[in-house]
Scaffold this motif. Structure first.
Motif, PDB file in Angstrom:
ATOM      1  N   TYR A 116      -3.368  -6.627  13.712  1.00 25.80           N
ATOM      2  CA  TYR A 116      -2.243  -6.835  12.694  1.00 25.80           C
ATOM      3  C   TYR A 116      -1.991  -6.660  11.151  1.00 25.80           C
ATOM      4  CZ  TYR A 116      -5.108 -10.540  10.365  1.00 25.80           C
ATOM      5  OH  TYR A 116      -6.051 -10.550   9.576  1.00 25.80           O
ATOM      6  N   GLU A 117      -1.009  -6.514  10.350  1.00 22.86           N
ATOM      7  CA  GLU A 117      -0.866  -5.732   9.599  1.00 22.86           C
ATOM      8  C   GLU A 117      -0.689  -7.090   8.188  1.00 22.86           C
ATOM      9  OE1 GLU A 117       1.058  -1.948   8.997  1.00 22.86           O
ATOM     10  OE2 GLU A 117       0.314  -1.050  10.522  1.00 22.86           O
ATOM     11  N   THR A 118      -1.021  -6.519   7.316  1.00 16.89           N
ATOM     12  CA  THR A 118      -0.836  -7.271   5.920  1.00 16.89           C
ATOM     13  C   THR A 118      -0.631  -7.078   4.483  1.00 16.89           C
ATOM     14  OG1 THR A 118      -1.651  -9.548   5.192  1.00 16.89           O
ATOM     15  CG2 THR A 118      -3.165  -8.824   6.337  1.00 16.89           C
ATOM     16  N   ARG A 119      -0.332  -7.412   3.846  1.00 20.60           N
ATOM     17  CA  ARG A 119      -0.568  -6.936   1.773  1.00 20.60           C
ATOM     18  C   ARG A 119      -0.930  -8.203   1.452  1.00 20.60           C
ATOM     19  NH1 ARG A 119       3.018  -2.635   2.569  1.00 20.60           N
ATOM     20  NH2 ARG A 119       2.086  -1.646   0.583  1.00 20.60           N
ATOM     21  N   PRO A 120      -2.373  -7.902   1.081  1.00 26.56           N
ATOM     22  CA  PRO A 120      -2.465  -9.329  -0.015  1.00 26.56           C
ATOM     23  C   PRO A 120      -2.041  -8.889  -1.114  1.00 26.56           C
ATOM     24  CG  PRO A 120      -4.085  -7.569   1.613  1.00 26.56           C
ATOM     25  CD  PRO A 120      -3.467  -6.443   1.301  1.00 26.56           C
ATOM     26  N   TYR A 121      -1.748 -10.151  -1.566  1.00 26.71           N
ATOM     27  CA  TYR A 121      -1.649 -10.476  -2.551  1.00 26.71           C
ATOM     28  C   TYR A 121       0.140 -10.759  -3.541  1.00 26.71           C
ATOM     29  CZ  TYR A 121      -5.189  -9.729  -4.337  1.00 26.71           C
ATOM     30  OH  TYR A 121      -7.082  -9.728  -5.357  1.00 26.71           O
ATOM     31  N   GLN A 122       0.583 -10.428  -2.000  1.00 27.44           N
ATOM     32  CA  GLN A 122       2.219 -10.011  -1.593  1.00 27.44           C
ATOM     33  C   GLN A 122       3.027 -11.820  -1.840  1.00 27.44           C
ATOM     34  OE1 GLN A 122       4.520  -7.957   1.634  1.00 27.44           O
ATOM     35  NE2 GLN A 122       5.144  -6.601   0.391  1.00 27.44           N
ATOM     36  N   ALA A 123       2.328 -12.499  -0.950  1.00 30.77           N
ATOM     37  CA  ALA A 123       2.622 -13.897  -1.162  1.00 30.77           C
ATOM     38  C   ALA A 123       1.914 -14.845  -2.094  1.00 30.77           C
ATOM     39  CB  ALA A 123       2.358 -14.312   0.204  1.00 30.77           C
ATOM     40  N   PHE A 124       1.062 -14.347  -3.089  1.00 30.88           N
ATOM     41  CA  PHE A 124       0.334 -14.817  -4.273  1.00 30.88           C
ATOM     42  C   PHE A 124       1.958 -15.276  -5.244  1.00 30.88           C
ATOM     43  CE2 PHE A 124      -3.511 -14.613  -6.654  1.00 30.88           C
ATOM     44  CZ  PHE A 124      -4.295 -15.540  -6.552  1.00 30.88           C
ATOM     45  N   PRO A 125       1.075 -16.728  -5.474  1.00 29.02           N
ATOM     46  CA  PRO A 125       2.417 -16.629  -7.145  1.00 29.02           C
ATOM     47  C   PRO A 125       2.047 -16.161  -8.255  1.00 29.02           C
ATOM     48  CG  PRO A 125       1.044 -18.888  -5.813  1.00 29.02           C
ATOM     49  CD  PRO A 125       0.760 -17.294  -4.264  1.00 29.02           C
TER      50      PRO A 125
END
Length: 299
Positions: A116-125
């Motif tokens: 799977y793919e994900t982007r760290p910190y993209q949903a970080f407040p």
């Protein structure tokens, strides 16, 4: 000299005299050899031509030692990362990331559905991001312009991380700072290790690095991580930084430990920082009369 005199000379002296006469005749018809000054001019012209050609080729295709010792001049990172120019630069870089042949190849592999793919910190407040080193202080064009793109195996045993390293994260100009590479390895290795710890929380206990080649700035790099062992609250992982051609730049081994106070930490925020697996949008198919909560006592 009279004929009578010639007749008196021995035969061997007659041959010697004839040879001398022939040499005089040949020397009178052979053009003079070029002078040493003329030869020097020809050699100098040839040397200048070779030097000019080598200089032109060297400027177009500098060998690595020259590029390291004499890096090209480059402007610093923009002061405003939210200016129209900065936003356009970031969008262009994101398009290049998505078009990378290696990324396209991984997405089309036979086992692609196991990742799977994900982007760290993209949903970080945002209030937490601003005080984070890689998500805040080092974020922006010329530094870490893009959020990392992670392809992780669904069992969390491996990951492949794509990053772009700008010119503003150098130690020696043109070469990425070794401390930054250590930081990036620490974060990517931590993600693989923490995902396999019981409470999904961990801290670095040991990080060992071997720098194999200079990491040049202004390029995409790939960090590959692999889980080696999990024992209770301890996980061992390995990783390597490569360029897009597969050249090994840095390799690392790390041990992460789940602290005793793990339950008191904000694991939900940590998951958002690391990049969570996307939620499955596949429909749940139920058989007739299937109980979704068998432990519940129905009245």
């Amino acid at each position: 000299m009279s004929t009578s005199l010639l007749g008196r000379l021995p035969a061997h002296r007659l041959v010697l005299r004839a040879t001398r006469l022939n040499r005089v005749r040949l020397s009178s018809t052979t053009p003079p050899a070029p002078s040493s000054f003329r030869r020097s001019l020809v050699a100098l012209a040839a040397a200048v031509g070779i030097a000019a050609t080598a200089g032109t080729l060297g400027a177009m295709f500098p060998p690595p030692p020259i590029a390291i010792l004499f890096p090209r001049a480059a402007p610093g990172p923009p002061a405003d990362p939210f200016s129209p120019e900065s936003i356009a630069f970031t969008e262009d870089l994101e398009a290049k990331l998505q078009a990378l042949p290696l990324l396209q190849k991984l997405r089309s592999m036979p086992d692609a559905d196991e990742w799977y793919e994900t982007r760290p910190y993209q949903a970080f407040p945002e209030e937490r991001r601003v005080n984070n080193l890689t998500a805040g202080a080092l974020r922006g064009p010329g530094k870490l312009a893009l959020y990392p793109l992670i392809r992780a195996k669904k069992d969390e045993s491996e990951s492949v991380v794509f990053l772009h390293l700008g010119r503003g994260v150098c130690g020696h100009d043109g070469i990425v700072h070794g401390g930054l590479l250590a930081t990036l390895l620490d974060e990517t290795l931590a993600r693989t290790a923490i995902s396999n710890l019981p409470e999904k929380v961990g801290v670095t206990a040991n990080l060992s690095l071997n720098y194999r080649a200079p990491t040049m700035a202004d390029q995409f790099v790939v960090i590959k991580t692999s889980l080696q062992e999990v024992k209770g609250r301890k996980a061992t992982v390995t990783g390597r930084v490569e360029d897009l051609d597969g050249t090994l730049l840095v390799e690392a081994t790390a041990i992460f430990v789940q602290p005793l106070y793990a339950k008191l930490l904000h694991s939900a925020q940590l998951k958002k920082a690391m990049g969570e697996p996307p939620k499955s949008d596949e429909p749940v198919l139920l058989a007739d009369g299937q109980d979704l909560n068998p432990k519940h006592k129905h009245r």
